[in-house]
Motif scaffolding. Structure first.
Motif, short mmCIF file in Angstrom:
data_model
loop_
_atom_site.label_atom_id
_atom_site.label_comp_id
_atom_site.label_asym_id
_atom_site.label_seq_id
_atom_site.Cartn_x
_atom_site.Cartn_y
_atom_site.Cartn_z
N ASP A 110 20.00 82.38 54.48
CA ASP A 110 18.64 82.91 54.38
C ASP A 110 18.10 82.94 52.95
OD1 ASP A 110 18.54 83.28 57.09
OD2 ASP A 110 19.12 85.39 57.00
N ASN A 111 18.91 83.47 52.04
CA ASN A 111 18.39 83.67 50.69
C ASN A 111 19.22 83.00 49.60
OD1 ASN A 111 20.59 85.41 50.89
ND2 ASN A 111 19.65 86.98 49.63
N TYR A 112 20.14 82.11 49.96
CA TYR A 112 20.93 81.42 48.94
C TYR A 112 21.45 80.09 49.44
CZ TYR A 112 25.26 82.86 51.32
OH TYR A 112 26.26 83.03 52.23
N GLN A 113 21.86 79.26 48.48
CA GLN A 113 22.57 78.01 48.75
C GLN A 113 23.93 78.09 48.08
OE1 GLN A 113 20.20 74.27 48.30
NE2 GLN A 113 18.72 75.63 47.32
N LEU A 114 24.95 77.67 48.81
CA LEU A 114 26.31 77.67 48.28
C LEU A 114 26.80 76.23 48.22
CD1 LEU A 114 29.08 78.89 47.50
CD2 LEU A 114 29.51 79.20 49.96
N PHE A 115 27.16 75.80 47.02
CA PHE A 115 27.72 74.46 46.80
C PHE A 115 29.19 74.62 46.46
CE2 PHE A 115 23.25 74.20 45.85
CZ PHE A 115 22.86 73.01 46.43
N ARG A 116 30.06 73.99 47.23
CA ARG A 116 31.50 74.00 46.96
C ARG A 116 31.87 72.61 46.43
NH1 ARG A 116 33.96 78.50 49.58
NH2 ARG A 116 32.60 79.41 51.14
N LEU A 117 32.31 72.55 45.17
CA LEU A 117 32.55 71.26 44.53
C LEU A 117 34.02 71.07 44.17
CD1 LEU A 117 29.47 71.37 42.16
CD2 LEU A 117 29.65 70.21 44.36
N THR A 118 34.46 69.82 44.22
CA THR A 118 35.81 69.45 43.80
C THR A 118 35.72 68.21 42.93
OG1 THR A 118 36.18 68.03 45.73
CG2 THR A 118 36.89 70.32 45.92
N GLY A 119 36.72 68.03 42.08
CA GLY A 119 36.78 66.84 41.24
C GLY A 119 36.49 67.14 39.78
N LEU A 120 35.75 66.23 39.17
CA LEU A 120 35.47 66.30 37.73
C LEU A 120 33.97 66.41 37.49
CD1 LEU A 120 37.71 63.27 36.69
CD2 LEU A 120 38.38 65.67 36.80
N ASP A 177 30.39 76.97 43.63
CA ASP A 177 31.81 77.27 43.69
C ASP A 177 32.56 76.14 42.97
OD1 ASP A 177 34.44 77.83 44.21
OD2 ASP A 177 34.21 77.97 46.38
N LEU A 178 32.93 76.40 41.73
CA LEU A 178 33.66 75.43 40.91
C LEU A 178 35.15 75.78 40.84
CD1 LEU A 178 31.20 74.88 37.91
CD2 LEU A 178 31.25 73.75 40.13
N SER A 179 35.62 76.62 41.76
CA SER A 179 37.01 77.06 41.69
C SER A 179 38.00 75.92 41.94
CB SER A 179 37.26 78.21 42.67
OG SER A 179 37.02 77.79 44.00
N GLN A 180 37.54 74.83 42.54
CA GLN A 180 38.42 73.68 42.79
C GLN A 180 38.14 72.52 41.83
OE1 GLN A 180 40.94 73.98 45.08
NE2 GLN A 180 40.15 76.07 45.10
N ILE A 181 37.36 72.77 40.79
CA ILE A 181 37.05 71.73 39.80
C ILE A 181 38.24 71.57 38.87
CG2 ILE A 181 35.62 71.32 37.73
CD1 ILE A 181 34.14 70.57 40.20
#
Length: 114
Positions: free
Chosen positions: A11-21, A48-52
């Motif tokens: 509703d009020n946010y976008q969540l991007f989960r990213l992996t790699g470089l 979400d850069l926890s897997q970067i």
């Protein structure tokens, strides 16, 4: 390995989960795609850069630029991080500006209290 990710829209946010470089190679596409999604809305962004695995100076530059774009659009910009990303961001003293969070849950709590 370049940058890959998923996008969840709520509703009020976008969540991007990213992996790699997040580096000079992936930065132009990253900045363009996320920038367009900020314009589309919702304006509150959680990256979400926890897997970067790695962020270089061009990646940091893109994060700063996107944070400014989100603020201009009257949204928020939070980054869920890991030890490597945190160390890189703190090295250039951007941890306060980039609103680093320890988990997606912490970012969502922060969003609720905003």
């Amino acid at each position: 390995m370049s940058l890959r990710g998923t996008r969840e829209v709520r509703d009020n946010y976008q969540l991007f989960r990213l992996t790699g470089l997040l580096d000079a190679f992936s930065e132009p596409t990253f900045r363009k795609v996320i920038g367009a999604k900020i314009e589309d809305g919702p304006k509150n962004i959680i990256l979400d850069l926890s897997q970067i695995d790695f962020v270089d100076s061009s990646g940091l530059g893109a994060l700063v630029q996107l944070a400014k774009q989100s603020q201009t659009a009257e949204g928020t910009f939070q980054i869920v991080t890991n030890a490597r990303v945190t160390q890189t961001v703190k090295l250039v003293r951007l941890e306060k500006f980039l609103a680093l969070q320890t988990s997606v849950e912490a970012a969502l709590e922060n969003l609720k209290s905003a």
